[in-house]
Motif scaffolding. Structure first.
Motif, short mmCIF file in Angstrom:
data_model
loop_
_atom_site.label_atom_id
_atom_site.label_comp_id
_atom_site.label_asym_id
_atom_site.label_seq_id
_atom_site.Cartn_x
_atom_site.Cartn_y
_atom_site.Cartn_z
N LEU A 1 -41.42 29.80 26.47
CA LEU A 1 -41.54 30.71 25.34
C LEU A 1 -40.42 30.48 24.34
O LEU A 1 -40.63 30.49 23.13
N LEU A 2 -39.21 30.27 24.86
CA LEU A 2 -38.08 30.06 23.96
C LEU A 2 -38.25 28.79 23.15
O LEU A 2 -37.96 28.77 21.95
N SER A 3 -38.74 27.71 23.80
CA SER A 3 -38.91 26.49 23.02
C SER A 3 -40.06 26.65 22.03
O SER A 3 -40.03 26.09 20.93
N LEU A 4 -41.06 27.44 22.42
CA LEU A 4 -42.16 27.71 21.48
C LEU A 4 -41.62 28.29 20.17
O LEU A 4 -42.00 27.89 19.07
N LEU A 5 -40.70 29.27 20.33
CA LEU A 5 -40.17 29.92 19.14
C LEU A 5 -39.05 29.10 18.51
O LEU A 5 -38.90 29.07 17.29
N GLY A 6 -38.28 28.42 19.38
CA GLY A 6 -37.09 27.73 18.89
C GLY A 6 -37.40 26.56 17.97
O GLY A 6 -36.71 26.35 16.97
N ILE A 7 -38.46 25.81 18.31
CA ILE A 7 -38.75 24.60 17.54
C ILE A 7 -38.92 24.92 16.06
O ILE A 7 -38.36 24.25 15.19
N LEU B 1 -33.64 22.65 9.51
CA LEU B 1 -33.56 21.23 9.19
C LEU B 1 -34.22 20.96 7.84
O LEU B 1 -33.64 20.31 6.96
N LEU B 2 -35.42 21.51 7.66
CA LEU B 2 -36.17 21.22 6.44
C LEU B 2 -35.56 21.88 5.21
O LEU B 2 -35.81 21.46 4.09
N ALA B 3 -34.74 22.91 5.43
CA ALA B 3 -34.05 23.52 4.29
C ALA B 3 -33.11 22.51 3.64
O ALA B 3 -32.78 22.60 2.46
N PHE B 4 -32.66 21.51 4.44
CA PHE B 4 -31.75 20.50 3.89
C PHE B 4 -32.46 19.21 3.51
O PHE B 4 -32.12 18.57 2.54
N ILE B 5 -33.47 18.82 4.32
CA ILE B 5 -34.09 17.53 4.05
C ILE B 5 -35.53 17.67 3.57
O ILE B 5 -36.29 16.71 3.56
N GLY B 6 -35.92 18.88 3.13
CA GLY B 6 -37.31 19.14 2.78
C GLY B 6 -37.85 18.31 1.63
O GLY B 6 -39.06 18.20 1.45
N ASP B 7 -36.96 17.71 0.82
CA ASP B 7 -37.44 16.88 -0.28
C ASP B 7 -37.35 15.40 0.03
O ASP B 7 -37.64 14.55 -0.79
N TRP B 8 -36.92 15.10 1.26
CA TRP B 8 -36.80 13.72 1.69
C TRP B 8 -38.19 13.10 1.77
O TRP B 8 -39.19 13.79 1.93
N LYS B 9 -38.21 11.74 1.68
CA LYS B 9 -39.49 11.04 1.63
C LYS B 9 -40.37 11.36 2.85
O LYS B 9 -41.58 11.52 2.73
N PHE B 10 -39.73 11.46 4.02
CA PHE B 10 -40.52 11.67 5.23
C PHE B 10 -40.53 13.13 5.68
O PHE B 10 -40.90 13.42 6.82
N ALA B 11 -40.13 14.04 4.80
CA ALA B 11 -40.10 15.45 5.18
C ALA B 11 -41.47 15.96 5.63
O ALA B 11 -41.56 16.68 6.63
N PRO B 12 -42.57 15.59 4.94
CA PRO B 12 -43.87 16.06 5.43
C PRO B 12 -44.16 15.62 6.86
O PRO B 12 -44.72 16.39 7.65
N GLU B 13 -43.71 14.39 7.20
CA GLU B 13 -43.93 13.91 8.56
C GLU B 13 -43.10 14.72 9.55
O GLU B 13 -43.56 15.03 10.65
N VAL B 14 -41.87 15.06 9.15
CA VAL B 14 -41.03 15.90 10.01
C VAL B 14 -41.71 17.25 10.22
O VAL B 14 -41.79 17.77 11.35
N ASN B 15 -42.25 17.78 9.13
CA ASN B 15 -42.95 19.06 9.19
C ASN B 15 -44.12 18.98 10.17
O ASN B 15 -44.31 19.87 11.01
N ILE B 16 -44.88 17.88 10.06
CA ILE B 16 -46.04 17.70 10.94
C ILE B 16 -45.58 17.60 12.39
O ILE B 16 -46.14 18.27 13.27
N SER B 17 -44.55 16.76 12.64
CA SER B 17 -44.14 16.56 14.04
C SER B 17 -43.63 17.85 14.66
O SER B 17 -43.93 18.15 15.81
N CYS B 18 -42.88 18.63 13.89
CA CYS B 18 -42.38 19.89 14.45
C CYS B 18 -43.54 20.83 14.78
O CYS B 18 -43.56 21.45 15.85
N SER B 19 -44.50 20.92 13.88
CA SER B 19 -45.65 21.79 14.13
C SER B 19 -46.43 21.29 15.34
O SER B 19 -46.87 22.08 16.18
N LEU B 20 -46.57 19.97 15.43
CA LEU B 20 -47.30 19.38 16.55
C LEU B 20 -46.59 19.68 17.87
O LEU B 20 -47.23 20.03 18.86
N LEU B 21 -45.27 19.58 17.84
CA LEU B 21 -44.49 19.87 19.04
C LEU B 21 -44.72 21.32 19.48
O LEU B 21 -44.94 21.59 20.67
N THR B 22 -44.69 22.24 18.51
CA THR B 22 -44.94 23.64 18.84
C THR B 22 -46.34 23.80 19.43
O THR B 22 -46.54 24.54 20.39
#
Lengths: 221, 482
Positions: free
Chosen positions: B3-9, B16-37
């Motif tokens: 449960l904690l990792s479910l919420l923590g991710i 993380l995205l607050a700092f790198i959200g405009d980076w070229k691969f930010a959408p991919e980071v967004n996808i991977s985090c959501s996928l992990l959850t």
């Protein structure tokens, strides 16, 4: 301090909270509104401390300090700074029908007393009679949000409503569990951050904080 | 731990995205985090599957057969939305509608929003449920105004103010709930825990609970978008970026309804009458009918589907209000399939609007010829939403209708009227958009097709063959809500 004295003191503070809610309804100067809001928060913090002392529920002292910090110092300060930056501190809102609004407010107070009557009978807490005042404060905040057309005033109505809710929790049950109270305070902080951003957006887009200008989104026929 | 990792991710992802959200691969980071959850939520679901009964994580969180399917749904739809948003936001960036700072903000808030919804679902505490509902609202307010156009700011302000007012009523309701609970469970955090409250709901004072429910239904009902508390919804859905419309419609409304039905279960236990059910049936029918007729006169494509969301939430609210094993089963299924079909449709709608440079339905034409995937995706999505067999919404609506015929036959004609009008409105508006010749102003576009067709396939599968474990979960959920 005897129990009955504490109860009386609490009733006095409750009436001051209600009075400030009415004052918010009738005040037209933006800065004046912020001052009244700060006073309301002060009465609230004091009342929470009094209840905490009389009931022996010591976690209420923390709530009281939290209220003092948030609603008497931090939020009014944020609002004050925003108002200065937006150069609207001299602004006077052109509202009409203050007497009518006050009358509706009185009806709402009576309605609140009626609504909370069954709870007063059930409760054995010394604060049971102030629950009606708390609900009335919520309703008056709501009324303020509905009747006023200035973005800052609507936010003050929202915050006054939050005051009423907090007061309801202390009146009905000597406060919510600590985790809930902290969470609500956190939400309030985030909300403050958001409306701060909003004021600037509205002001730059519409050249004024009058929300009546925002009336483009209507149902099309 | 899970449960904690479910919420923590999602929290870590938001930071993380607050700092790198405009980076070229930010959408991919967004996808991977959501996928992990999403993967973590699957592990959680497997646990529920293996252990049968409810997994009480601790006093703070719990998972049972009602919320587990919503948890999986939430993480799944947020993942597919992240996939869709990658293509969609790239186009928006090329058009110069959002800059780098706003992309950071967008990605961070997206993850924070997922976090808030997951907390709302798995928390055991009614106070925390309220806090996370408010947090979910706050996270999306500034996403609605992301484009900073006058209409977007107006919509976001309306959303902020109306939902703020509404949710305040829910907090008052929660205070009253605590008042009733404290008398039996004693003061302190334990008195607001669902696992305790559901056990003693028969002892809660009926007068207080009745009053509490009125405030709770107004509060959470505003967030569900029940008529007449729905004013914010069409504006917020039509003015925000389309990925946000998809998650608002597909997920946030569900979470609010989830909060409401948990409250209803307690009130029912306390009162022993159909008081809460009647209120919800009334709101549900009114929402269904009002939304269905409003759909007939919409010109903006996203407003059309926003009203369609009100309609479907009305149906689900009605079903839960009706109660009983069949209607509740249908209600839970309806929440799931509507969420999948509606977000899929919003994905196609977003692409269609980008191809034509407008959300005005009169100027969207020839979708199937112009881009078959977008055109067919939208057409099939709308067919699913209109309740055509063999899609899952047909199944859920059929179940709800059957239960209505049995328990409240005099309401069945109204329900049918609403469904028919909604069908007619959807078909009449969508048919000219997907069929016909390509207009001169249409531009080609590389669409994100996987999310749309994955959702539609799931809706189809749930309509044809409901896996037995899922059916069992829904039955147990109906049991929980009894």
């Amino acid at each position: 301090m005897t129990l009955s004295f504490a109860a009386q003191l609490n009733s006095l503070l409750a009436s001051l909270i209600l009075l400030s809610a009415f004052a918010l309804l009738s005040q037209r100067k933006i800065l004046g509104l912020v001052h009244i809001f700060a006073w309301q928060g002060f009465f609230l913090a004091l009342s929470t401390a009094v209840i905490g002392f009389a009931s022996g529920e010591h976690h209420l002292y923390i709530s009281s300090l939290l209220t003092l910090g948030m609603k008497v110092i931090l939020l009014p300060y944020i609002l004050y700074t925003l108002i200065r930056k937006l150069k609207i501190h001299r602004e006077i809102e052109g509202i009409v029908n203050i007497p009518a609004t006050m009358l509706i407010g009185i009806v709402l107070v009576v309605f609140s007393y009626h609504l909370t009557a069954p709870i007063r009978e059930l409760s054995s807490l010394m604060t049971r009679s102030t629950l009606a005042v708390a609900l009335a404060t919520v309703m008056l905040g709501l009324l303020m949000m509905v009747t006023r057309r200035h973005a800052v005033t609507q936010i003050l109505g929202f915050l006054a409503m939050e005051n009423g809710l907090f007061f309801a929790a202390t009146s009905a049950t000597y406060g919510m569990p600590m985790v809930v109270e902290l969470g609500v305070a956190l939400d309030l902080l985030i909300a403050a951050f958001i409306f701060g951003i909003f004021f600037f957006h509205i002001n730059t887009t519409f050249d004024s904080l009058d929300v009546d200008q925002m009336a483009k989104l209507k149902e099309t026929d | 731990m899970i449960l904690l990792s479910l919420l923590g991710i999602s929290v870590v992802a938001a930071l993380l995205l607050a700092f790198i959200g405009d980076w070229k691969f930010a959408p991919e980071v967004n996808i991977s985090c959501s996928l992990l959850t999403f993967l973590v939520s699957l592990v959680l679901a497997l646990q529920v599957y293996a252990e049968g009964g409810s997994v009480a994580g601790s006093t703070y969180f719990f998972v049972d057969h009602l919320n587990i399917s919503l948890v999986v749904l939430t993480t799944l739809v947020s993942t597919t939305t992240a996939v869709f948003s990658r293509r969609y936001m790239r186009v928006e960036r090329e058009h110069g509608r959002v800059g780098p700072m706003r992309m950071r903000f967008y990605h961070a808030m997206f993850q924070l929003f997922i976090f808030a919804m997951l907390i709302a679902l798995v928390t055991n505490n009614f106070g925390v449920l309220w806090i996370s509902m408010e947090l979910a609202t706050l996270a999306t307010v500034l996403l609605v105004s992301l484009y900073r156009t006058p209409t977007a700011i107006e919509a976001a302000w309306k959303y902020f103010i109306l939902c703020g007012v509404g949710i305040a009523q829910a907090l008052f309701g929660t205070v009253l709930l605590y008042f009733a609970a404290e008398r039996i469970l004693g003061a302190g955090g334990n008195a607001l825990l669902w696992t305790n409250l559901s056990r003693v709901s028969g002892q809660l004072d009926p007068t207080v609970m009745r009053l509490a429910f009125v405030f709770l239904v107004i509060g959470y009902g505003t967030k569900v978008g029940l008529v007449p508390l729905h004013n914010w919804l069409p504006d917020a859905h039509s003015e925000g970026p389309t990925p946000i419309s998809a998650v608002l419609s597909g997920l946030l409304l569900n979470i609010a309804l989830y909060a409401l039905i948990r409250c209803k279960a307690l009130v029912d236990g306390s009162l022993g009458t159909h008081f809460a059910g009647n209120i919800m049936m009334g709101f549900g029918l009114l929402s269904l009918l009002t939304a269905a007729f409003s759909m007939l006169r919409q010109k903006d494509i996203k407003r059309l589907f926003a009203y369609s969301s009100i309609e479907h939430m009305g149906i689900a609210t009605f079903a839960f209000g009706l109660g009983g094993p069949i209607a509740t089963f249908g209600g839970v299924l309806h929440m799931l399939v509507h969420s999948l079909a509606k977000s899929a449709t919003f994905f196609s709608v977003g692409h269609a609007a980008q191809m034509h440079g407008t959300q005005e339905m009169g100027r969207i034409r020839g979708l199937i010829r112009g881009n078959p995937a977008v055109g067919w995706g939208m057409f099939l999505g709308v067919m699913a939403l209109a309740g055509m067999p063999p899609f899952g919404i047909f199944t859920s609506e059929f179940l709800i209708l059957t239960a209505t015929m049995k328990d409240a036959p005099y309401l069945a004609p109204l329900l049918l009227l609403g469904l028919t009008v909604a069908f007619a409105a959807l078909f009449r508006k969508v048919q000219p958009m997907v069929a016909g010749l390509i207009p001169s102003w249409q531009k080609p576009l590389t669409a994100a097709n996987i999310p749309v067709f994955l959702h539609l396939a799931l809706v189809l599968v749930l309509g044809i063959y409901l896996p037995s474990f899922l059916a069992r979960w829904f039955q147990l959920a109906a049991e929980i809500l009894k």
